[in-house]
Design a protein around this motif. Sequence first.
Motif, PDB file in Angstrom:
ATOM      1  N   ARG A  78      11.846 -71.150  62.393  1.00 27.48           N
ATOM      2  CA  ARG A  78      10.416 -71.447  62.214  1.00 27.48           C
ATOM      3  C   ARG A  78      10.204 -72.793  61.550  1.00 27.48           C
ATOM      4  NH1 ARG A  78       8.401 -67.022  57.989  1.00 27.48           N
ATOM      5  NH2 ARG A  78       9.397 -65.690  59.530  1.00 27.48           N
ATOM      6  N   TYR A  79      11.168 -73.244  60.728  1.00 28.31           N
ATOM      7  CA  TYR A  79      11.022 -74.528  60.066  1.00 28.31           C
ATOM      8  C   TYR A  79      11.273 -75.682  61.039  1.00 28.31           C
ATOM      9  CZ  TYR A  79      11.126 -71.521  56.001  1.00 28.31           C
ATOM     10  OH  TYR A  79      10.845 -70.531  55.091  1.00 28.31           O
ATOM     11  N   GLU A  80      12.133 -75.485  62.018  1.00 28.31           N
ATOM     12  CA  GLU A  80      12.286 -76.495  63.058  1.00 28.31           C
ATOM     13  C   GLU A  80      11.029 -76.584  63.912  1.00 28.31           C
ATOM     14  OE1 GLU A  80      17.131 -76.033  63.554  1.00 28.31           O
ATOM     15  OE2 GLU A  80      15.800 -75.221  65.072  1.00 28.31           O
ATOM     16  N   TYR A  81      10.437 -75.423  64.231  1.00 28.82           N
ATOM     17  CA  TYR A  81       9.153 -75.450  64.924  1.00 28.82           C
ATOM     18  C   TYR A  81       8.094 -76.154  64.078  1.00 28.82           C
ATOM     19  CZ  TYR A  81      10.836 -72.072  68.396  1.00 28.82           C
ATOM     20  OH  TYR A  81      11.504 -71.448  69.408  1.00 28.82           O
ATOM     21  N   LEU A  82       8.123 -75.922  62.763  1.00 31.18           N
ATOM     22  CA  LEU A  82       7.151 -76.556  61.882  1.00 31.18           C
ATOM     23  C   LEU A  82       7.282 -78.071  61.901  1.00 31.18           C
ATOM     24  CD1 LEU A  82       4.946 -76.325  59.721  1.00 31.18           C
ATOM     25  CD2 LEU A  82       6.757 -76.007  58.027  1.00 31.18           C
ATOM     26  N   ASP A  83       8.518 -78.581  61.936  1.00 27.22           N
ATOM     27  CA  ASP A  83       8.713 -80.027  62.015  1.00 27.22           C
ATOM     28  C   ASP A  83       8.142 -80.590  63.306  1.00 27.22           C
ATOM     29  OD1 ASP A  83       9.979 -79.976  59.571  1.00 27.22           O
ATOM     30  OD2 ASP A  83      11.991 -79.789  60.435  1.00 27.22           O
ATOM     31  N   ARG A  84       8.303 -79.860  64.406  1.00 27.16           N
ATOM     32  CA  ARG A  84       7.806 -80.348  65.692  1.00 27.16           C
ATOM     33  C   ARG A  84       6.279 -80.387  65.739  1.00 27.16           C
ATOM     34  NH1 ARG A  84      11.284 -76.819  69.902  1.00 27.16           N
ATOM     35  NH2 ARG A  84       9.860 -77.840  71.375  1.00 27.16           N
ATOM     36  N   VAL A  85       5.626 -79.325  65.251  1.00 28.73           N
ATOM     37  CA  VAL A  85       4.165 -79.322  65.279  1.00 28.73           C
ATOM     38  C   VAL A  85       3.596 -80.271  64.236  1.00 28.73           C
ATOM     39  CG1 VAL A  85       4.095 -76.986  66.194  1.00 28.73           C
ATOM     40  CG2 VAL A  85       4.055 -77.311  63.732  1.00 28.73           C
ATOM     41  N   ARG A  86       4.315 -80.487  63.130  1.00 27.34           N
ATOM     42  CA  ARG A  86       3.855 -81.448  62.130  1.00 27.34           C
ATOM     43  C   ARG A  86       3.854 -82.858  62.702  1.00 27.34           C
ATOM     44  NH1 ARG A  86       7.657 -81.039  58.664  1.00 27.34           N
ATOM     45  NH2 ARG A  86       6.821 -79.334  57.391  1.00 27.34           N
ATOM     46  N   PRO A 108       6.003 -74.718  73.722  1.00 26.07           N
ATOM     47  CA  PRO A 108       5.820 -73.617  74.686  1.00 26.07           C
ATOM     48  C   PRO A 108       6.804 -72.476  74.513  1.00 26.07           C
ATOM     49  CG  PRO A 108       5.798 -75.775  75.783  1.00 26.07           C
ATOM     50  CD  PRO A 108       6.289 -76.004  74.396  1.00 26.07           C
ATOM     51  N   ASP A 109       7.992 -72.728  73.951  1.00 23.73           N
ATOM     52  CA  ASP A 109       9.008 -71.677  73.871  1.00 23.73           C
ATOM     53  C   ASP A 109       8.900 -70.836  72.613  1.00 23.73           C
ATOM     54  OD1 ASP A 109       9.633 -73.799  72.257  1.00 23.73           O
ATOM     55  OD2 ASP A 109      11.801 -73.611  72.524  1.00 23.73           O
ATOM     56  N   ILE A 110       7.823 -70.968  71.843  1.00 20.97           N
ATOM     57  CA  ILE A 110       7.679 -70.211  70.593  1.00 20.97           C
ATOM     58  C   ILE A 110       6.996 -68.886  70.890  1.00 20.97           C
ATOM     59  CG2 ILE A 110       5.418 -71.127  69.972  1.00 20.97           C
ATOM     60  CD1 ILE A 110       6.375 -71.298  67.089  1.00 20.97           C
ATOM     61  N   SER A 111       7.323 -67.856  70.123  1.00 20.39           N
ATOM     62  CA  SER A 111       6.705 -66.546  70.307  1.00 20.39           C
ATOM     63  C   SER A 111       5.362 -66.492  69.606  1.00 20.39           C
ATOM     64  CB  SER A 111       7.617 -65.448  69.757  1.00 20.39           C
ATOM     65  OG  SER A 111       7.792 -65.609  68.366  1.00 20.39           O
ATOM     66  N   ARG A 112       4.577 -65.445  69.929  1.00 20.01           N
ATOM     67  CA  ARG A 112       3.256 -65.316  69.326  1.00 20.01           C
ATOM     68  C   ARG A 112       3.337 -65.096  67.820  1.00 20.01           C
ATOM     69  NH1 ARG A 112      -1.234 -64.397  72.487  1.00 20.01           N
ATOM     70  NH2 ARG A 112      -0.880 -64.425  74.732  1.00 20.01           N
ATOM     71  N   GLY A 113       4.253 -64.228  67.407  1.00 21.11           N
ATOM     72  CA  GLY A 113       4.372 -63.973  65.978  1.00 21.11           C
ATOM     73  C   GLY A 113       4.808 -65.198  65.196  1.00 21.11           C
ATOM     74  N   THR A 114       5.796 -65.943  65.732  1.00 22.58           N
ATOM     75  CA  THR A 114       6.265 -67.145  65.052  1.00 22.58           C
ATOM     76  C   THR A 114       5.206 -68.233  65.054  1.00 22.58           C
ATOM     77  OG1 THR A 114       8.503 -66.580  65.794  1.00 22.58           O
ATOM     78  CG2 THR A 114       8.168 -68.782  64.916  1.00 22.58           C
ATOM     79  N   SER A 115       4.413 -68.336  66.139  1.00 26.97           N
ATOM     80  CA  SER A 115       3.352 -69.346  66.176  1.00 26.97           C
ATOM     81  C   SER A 115       2.310 -69.086  65.095  1.00 26.97           C
ATOM     82  CB  SER A 115       2.692 -69.358  67.556  1.00 26.97           C
ATOM     83  OG  SER A 115       2.016 -68.132  67.811  1.00 26.97           O
ATOM     84  N   LYS A 116       2.026 -67.820  64.827  1.00 24.54           N
ATOM     85  CA  LYS A 116       1.084 -67.494  63.746  1.00 24.54           C
ATOM     86  C   LYS A 116       1.643 -67.934  62.396  1.00 24.54           C
ATOM     87  CE  LYS A 116      -2.460 -65.359  61.779  1.00 24.54           C
ATOM     88  NZ  LYS A 116      -2.063 -65.518  60.381  1.00 24.54           N
ATOM     89  N   VAL A 117       2.946 -67.681  62.153  1.00 20.46           N
ATOM     90  CA  VAL A 117       3.556 -68.068  60.879  1.00 20.46           C
ATOM     91  C   VAL A 117       3.589 -69.583  60.742  1.00 20.46           C
ATOM     92  CG1 VAL A 117       5.656 -67.936  59.511  1.00 20.46           C
ATOM     93  CG2 VAL A 117       4.918 -65.957  60.809  1.00 20.46           C
TER      94      VAL A 117
END
Length: 307
Positions: free
Chosen positions: A243-251, A270-279
């Motif tokens: 989730r922190y790698e996803y956070l770096d990308r959206v940041r 696009p490859d993130i799940s719904r639950g992880t996208s909420k977090v």
Amino acid sequence: MTTTTVPQDARHQPLSQADKLTQDAAEASRIRKLSTHPDVIALRVEKVRTQVDRLMWTGLLLGLAFTMVNVQTFAAAGAAIWSLPWLAAWLLDPMVSLVLVAVLRAEQITARYQVEMRTETLGPWVRRTKLFAFLATYVMNTWQSWSHLHVSGIVLHSVPPVMVYLAAETGPILRDRLTEAVVRAARLVPGATDTTVNTRPSTQDSNADTLTNTPSAPVADQRAPRSRKPAAQKATKPRRPSRYEYLDRVRTAHQPGIVVTPAWVREVVPDISRGTSKVVSDLLNAELDTPHITTDTTAVDLPGRAA
């Protein structure tokens, strides 16, 4: 006549207060290391996961069993008891409920191992099947109450289907978060790859030499298979981003004026799940609402340059 036993060491000499405190400190340190070890944390989380699954499934099955009678009454449509239409009406609710349970069971396993059931790979039919099963159960369960505008009956027969739907949507998110707790514990605790807690050297080469069962073999022969196997595994099965790698990308993709929502996060990643996208959206919103003190030298020098 009673005698008191004084703590003694191996030489049968009484222990001083400092010696007893030293033993207590060593025991407390050992207990703390074991309690924070990733394997112990995983075992505790697994017990909690089992309790959550049992409670969720108990509530789901009780809710579906409650709706069965109303669905049978709706399907029988006043047929005589024990007649063929009356008996066939009992098959309608299990037909819908079994399909729903199959979908929920698959989501339980995928959430357990954090496998994303993305729409672009599976198509929209998984969610459509689940929503249709819930809506069909709700409509057949409350049809008679709605036709007579019986408020108490509408409330009574609406609670079980709605609760089943909420439990089915919440269950996969809870299982994903429990798995994330295990992953985070393994990432934060040093020596997470060790299977036992002891005083082994912390380097990977020392662990490889200690854990091997053939000490007489050359060191090069022992390490060669270990270096090739992870490379093959990485080629066949890529690592799932955290989730922190996803956070770096959206940041990086965020710009002023953009409202951070789970839907926007899924558009960026696009490859993130719904639950992880909420977090991830919650984490980014928390960062945006919190003022940060920058350490960039250019930002520090701006007031001086303006002067």
